[in-house]
Design a protein around this motif. Structure first.
Motif, short mmCIF file in Angstrom:
data_model
loop_
_atom_site.label_atom_id
_atom_site.label_comp_id
_atom_site.label_asym_id
_atom_site.label_seq_id
_atom_site.Cartn_x
_atom_site.Cartn_y
_atom_site.Cartn_z
N THR A 522 0.84 -1.18 0.00
CA THR A 522 0.00 0.00 0.00
C THR A 522 0.88 1.24 0.00
OG1 THR A 522 -0.11 0.04 2.41
CG2 THR A 522 -1.81 -1.21 1.24
N TYR A 523 0.26 2.38 -0.26
CA TYR A 523 1.01 3.64 -0.38
C TYR A 523 0.17 4.73 0.25
CZ TYR A 523 3.64 7.42 -2.69
OH TYR A 523 4.41 8.53 -2.96
N ALA A 524 0.60 5.21 1.42
CA ALA A 524 -0.19 6.21 2.13
C ALA A 524 0.71 7.28 2.72
CB ALA A 524 -1.02 5.55 3.24
N ARG A 525 0.59 8.51 2.20
CA ARG A 525 1.30 9.64 2.80
C ARG A 525 0.54 10.13 4.04
NH1 ARG A 525 5.24 12.25 -0.20
NH2 ARG A 525 5.48 11.61 -2.37
N ASN A 526 1.24 10.87 4.88
CA ASN A 526 0.64 11.49 6.07
C ASN A 526 -0.03 10.47 6.98
OD1 ASN A 526 1.34 14.11 5.03
ND2 ASN A 526 -0.47 13.99 3.69
N ASN A 527 0.56 9.28 7.02
CA ASN A 527 0.06 8.24 7.90
C ASN A 527 1.27 7.51 8.46
OD1 ASN A 527 -1.04 6.02 9.18
ND2 ASN A 527 -2.46 5.50 7.51
N THR A 528 1.54 7.70 9.74
CA THR A 528 2.73 7.11 10.35
C THR A 528 2.39 5.95 11.28
OG1 THR A 528 2.64 8.75 12.15
CG2 THR A 528 4.00 9.29 10.23
N SER A 529 1.17 5.45 11.21
CA SER A 529 0.77 4.34 12.07
C SER A 529 1.48 3.06 11.66
CB SER A 529 -0.74 4.13 12.00
OG SER A 529 -1.11 2.95 12.70
N LEU A 530 2.04 2.37 12.64
CA LEU A 530 2.68 1.08 12.40
C LEU A 530 1.77 -0.09 12.77
CD1 LEU A 530 6.32 1.88 13.64
CD2 LEU A 530 5.52 1.61 11.28
N GLU A 531 0.51 0.23 13.05
CA GLU A 531 -0.47 -0.81 13.33
C GLU A 531 -1.00 -1.38 12.02
OE1 GLU A 531 -1.35 -2.01 16.33
OE2 GLU A 531 0.19 -0.69 17.20
N VAL A 532 -1.17 -2.70 11.96
CA VAL A 532 -1.73 -3.33 10.77
C VAL A 532 -3.17 -2.88 10.59
CG1 VAL A 532 -2.44 -5.53 9.75
CG2 VAL A 532 -0.22 -5.33 10.89
N ASP A 533 -3.49 -2.44 9.38
CA ASP A 533 -4.84 -1.99 9.06
C ASP A 533 -5.59 -3.13 8.36
OD1 ASP A 533 -7.14 -0.87 7.98
OD2 ASP A 533 -6.17 1.03 7.48
N PRO A 534 -6.62 -3.68 8.98
CA PRO A 534 -7.37 -4.79 8.36
C PRO A 534 -7.94 -4.43 6.99
CG PRO A 534 -7.98 -4.55 10.66
CD PRO A 534 -7.15 -3.35 10.32
N ASP A 535 -8.32 -3.16 6.81
CA ASP A 535 -8.86 -2.75 5.52
C ASP A 535 -7.79 -2.84 4.43
OD1 ASP A 535 -11.31 -2.26 6.65
OD2 ASP A 535 -10.94 -0.10 6.93
N ASP A 536 -6.56 -2.48 4.78
CA ASP A 536 -5.46 -2.59 3.81
C ASP A 536 -5.19 -4.05 3.46
OD1 ASP A 536 -5.12 0.10 3.66
OD2 ASP A 536 -3.23 0.19 4.75
N THR A 537 -5.24 -4.91 4.47
CA THR A 537 -5.02 -6.33 4.22
C THR A 537 -6.09 -6.88 3.29
OG1 THR A 537 -4.00 -6.60 6.40
CG2 THR A 537 -4.80 -8.59 5.31
N GLU A 538 -7.33 -6.49 3.53
CA GLU A 538 -8.44 -6.95 2.68
C GLU A 538 -8.28 -6.43 1.25
OE1 GLU A 538 -13.35 -6.69 2.44
OE2 GLU A 538 -12.29 -6.04 4.25
N MET A 539 -7.84 -5.18 1.13
CA MET A 539 -7.64 -4.60 -0.20
C MET A 539 -6.55 -5.34 -0.96
SD MET A 539 -5.40 -2.48 -2.01
CE MET A 539 -4.59 -1.41 -0.83
N LEU A 540 -5.46 -5.70 -0.28
CA LEU A 540 -4.38 -6.44 -0.93
C LEU A 540 -4.87 -7.82 -1.37
CD1 LEU A 540 -1.41 -5.49 1.44
CD2 LEU A 540 -1.71 -4.78 -0.94
N LEU A 541 -5.67 -8.47 -0.53
CA LEU A 541 -6.19 -9.78 -0.90
C LEU A 541 -7.09 -9.67 -2.13
CD1 LEU A 541 -6.58 -12.80 -0.34
CD2 LEU A 541 -8.48 -12.18 1.19
N ARG A 542 -7.96 -8.65 -2.15
CA ARG A 542 -8.85 -8.48 -3.31
C ARG A 542 -8.04 -8.24 -4.59
NH1 ARG A 542 -11.84 -4.95 -0.01
NH2 ARG A 542 -11.08 -3.19 -1.25
N SER A 543 -6.95 -7.50 -4.48
CA SER A 543 -6.12 -7.23 -5.64
C SER A 543 -5.53 -8.52 -6.20
CB SER A 543 -4.99 -6.26 -5.24
OG SER A 543 -4.11 -6.05 -6.32
N VAL A 544 -5.08 -9.39 -5.31
CA VAL A 544 -4.53 -10.67 -5.75
C VAL A 544 -5.63 -11.57 -6.31
CG1 VAL A 544 -3.36 -12.77 -4.99
CG2 VAL A 544 -2.60 -10.54 -4.14
#
Length: 662
Positions: A522-544
């Motif tokens: 993923t690619y997100a500016r202005n976001n310094t959170s090191l916590e795993v985002d479930p929405d990002d994980t789901e988006m990556l899975l959908r992409s695959v």
């Protein structure tokens, strides 16, 4: 670019394009290539006498050809090193627009049994047929060959290579006039100094006059074999005008920012940051005999962005930014080379080749390939349909896609690689576990402070701490920010293991490595959170899943990783010497007016301070070459990239752009 074809005619090797002989294959003492080298190039450049007392020496050959002159020079240099009992470094700049293949060189040198061992290492380290500069360190760094597979004028234009001796060995003036032009000799002069010598087999009057016109004192001496006369010369200087606006004086010192060895207390350097940028720099300096101290706030390697579980190594191609393409072409070639070299030295696998397919528009890719004359081994247009299992078939029709196929790209395991770099540096590398809150200069030594506590001090310091570059009180403030990236790790199945290449269509999916696939990022500016985002994980899975339906499922997700990559405002790495901002602000204050006739002084930098930062998502492609750039600057070596690339990466570019805007 393709390797040139070698033609044998009457037992002699000829170049197909110029119909001229490379070197005599006859071992007769009167006409052999070995004896011709000894007379024309070696002795008439006053070698090996000029090597005495020199820690390093720079030879440039116009027309690498068969490699015979290079190998014979290497043999003499290694004998010299053995005789003096010291490890010294020969820099051999091999300029060749039409390089032979490794096999052709092997065939040509097979007639010289005593050169076989040298030839094996030479061929093992021989570059691919890609038009760029390729740096290779041979024989424990006693020899560095700078292969410049470029037109000779292009290879030398705007450079400052400080060549000690020139071998002019292009095909004869009647066959290849461009290798003997006034324009080329002018570039030769600009890369020479007061002690530079040259020699060539020809005695042509126009060659002698052209060299004299650019500042060489030329003389005719006894020739070799059937040639009654030849030329040798010594450079006496070229009258240069002052630096004007068009000369870019603010970048003019970029190849002249070596550390003053007279003030150094020893060959010791400090590096802030134990990621790939810092460790590749440490390895480059250890290779040159330096002791390195890495200071890292975690006290261990690869704890921030370089902790990415798997990184993809591939170039960045641009249709409208030729310098960017030039840098990433060189960087990719060097990274692939270094990863292969390092893998041979380390017990645990970290480098997985197999290639990469990058989705790209047909017209854009075709234009890039044509403009840069890339061959199919580097990148080719690949039209295919990727079907569910990952098996691919070449197809024509509306359902097929166009990909850039990088056959030499691959996947690296960053933590294992960084660990390997640390271990391969051995006792020459030490680690300090500490924050660095401020960097100061005291009595020409760089001090790293943690509050009021002195952590470390050295003559040379490289800042390679990613997004922390602006948190240590440097004189320059760089436009560097963090970009959050998340990666998902998927369990492999029998079906998914049929994916044999990394596929990149905005998001990438790797082949199975130890029964795991890696997809991201993923690619997100202005976001310094090191916590795993479930929405990002789901988006990556959908992409695959969109790419490979019925292959990956939610239960295949085994883990996720998050990191913050450092990126500059112009998305270009920041590599090189740090500018003296007070000097720049004073001397270049009026460049916003574009006064083209005014003379300016060459740039001044903060001696001993360098930066390697903002490598973004391609840090494992760019860091190795960036380390070589800085190591070459520190040690006053020929640079591993062209001058326009050095300027493009320069930390000075930001203050220059600010001053230009006024």
């Amino acid at each position: 670019m393709q390797y040139s074809n070698l033609i044998w005619r009457n037992g002699q090797p000829y170049n197909e394009m110029f119909d001229d002989i490379y070197c005599s294959a006859d071992r007769d003492e009167d006409i052999s290539g070995e004896n011709e080298f000894d007379h024309v190039f070696f002795r008439n450049n006053d070698l090996p006498q000029r090597w005495q007392g020199r820690d390093s020496f720079v030879i440039a050959e116009l027309g690498l050809g068969s490699g015979l002159n290079c190998l014979l020079t290497l043999r003499q240099w290694l004998k010299h090193c053995a005789a003096c009992g010291e490890d010294r470094t020969l820099h051999y700049i091999a300029i060749e627009k039409y390089p032979l293949s490794p096999q052709a060189i092997t065939d040509l040198i097979s007639g010289y049994p005593e050169l076989q061992q040298l030839c094996e290492e030479f061929v093992e380290n021989y570059p691919p047929a890609v038009a760029t500069t390729h740096t290779r360190h041979l024989f424990d760094n006693r020899v560095v060959i700078h292969f410049r597979f470029l037109d000779a004028c292009e290879a030398l234009r705007a450079e400052s290579l400080k060549v000690d001796a020139w071998y002019f060995d292009g095909f004869s003036p009647a066959k290849n006039e461009a290798m003997w032009s006034h324009e080329l000799f002018l570039q030769v002069a600009r890369n020479s100094h007061d002690e530079t010598t040259c020699s060539t087999y020809t005695a042509a009057g126009f060659v002698r006059r052209s060299l004299q016109d650019v500042g060489f004192k030329m003389s005719k001496v006894r020739g070799y074999g059937k040639k009654r006369e030849m030329l040798k010369g010594r450079f006496c200087g070229l009258q240069e005008e002052g630096l004007k606006y068009g000369d870019k004086p603010w970048f003019k010192a970029a190849t002249g920012v070596a550390v003053d060895k007279g003030r150094m207390t020893g060959k010791r350097i400090s590096v802030i940051g134990a990621g790939i940028a810092g460790l590749s720099l440490a390895y480059a300096m250890v290779k040159r005999g330096w002791d390195v101290t890495i200071i890292d706030r975690h006290g261990a390697v690869a704890k921030e962005a370089s902790a990415n579980p798997a990184a993809v190594v591939y170039p960045r191609l641009s249709a409208d930014n030729g310098v960017d393409t030039k840098f990433y072409t060189s960087a990719f070639c060097y990274s692939v080379y270094m990863l292969a070299v390092l893998q041979k030295k380390y017990w645990q696998q970290f480098w997985f080749t197999g290639g990469l397919l990058q989705s790209m528009e047909r017209e854009k890719l075709s234009a890039i390939i044509e403009k840069n004359q890339f061959n199919e081994d580097y990148v080719c247009l690949d039209e295919r349909q990727l079907v569910g299992s990952g098996l691919s078939d070449f197809m024509d029709g509306e359902e097929s896609e166009v990909f850039a196929n990088y056959r030499n790209a691959g996947v690296v395991l960053p933590v294992v690689l960084c660990t390997a770099l640390k271990e391969l540096c051995g006792e020459k590398l030490s680690m300090l576990h500490s924050d660095v809150s401020e960097v100061t200069n005291n009595d020409d030594r760089w001090q790293c402070m943690d509050g009021a506590r002195l952590i470390d001090e050295s003559d040379v310091l490289v800042v390679a701490n990613g997004t922390g570059i602006n948190s240590i009180g440097l004189q320059s403030v760089f436009p560097v920010g963090g970009v959050r990236g998340q990666v998902a790790i998927l369990k492999a199945s029998d079906k998914s293991k049929e994916i044999s290449q990394t596929i990149n269509s905005g998001k990438y999916i790797t082949p199975a490595i130890d029964d795991r696939h890696y997809t991201g990022a993923t690619y997100a500016r202005n976001n310094t959170s090191l916590e795993v985002d479930p929405d990002d994980t789901e988006m990556l899975l959908r992409s695959v899943q969109q790419r490979f339906p019925d292959v990956f499922h939610a239960e295949d997700i085994s883990a996720s990783w998050v990191g913050i990559r450092s990126m500059s405002g112009d998305r270009v790495p920041i590599v090189g010497a740090v500018p003296d901002t007070a000097f720049f602000s004073k001397e270049y204050a009026d460049i916003c007016h574009g006064r083209v006739t005014k003379c300016y002084p060459a740039a001044r930098h903060l001696e001993g301070l360098y930066v390697s930062a903002a490598h973004g998502s391609r840090g494992f492609t760019s860091s190795f070459l960036s380390a070589e750039i800085i190591a070459a600057q520190i040690n006053n070596e020929p640079p591993p990239v062209s001058k326009d690339v050095l300027d493009y990466l320069s930390p000075s570019r930001f203050i220059v752009n600010h001053l230009k805007r006024g």
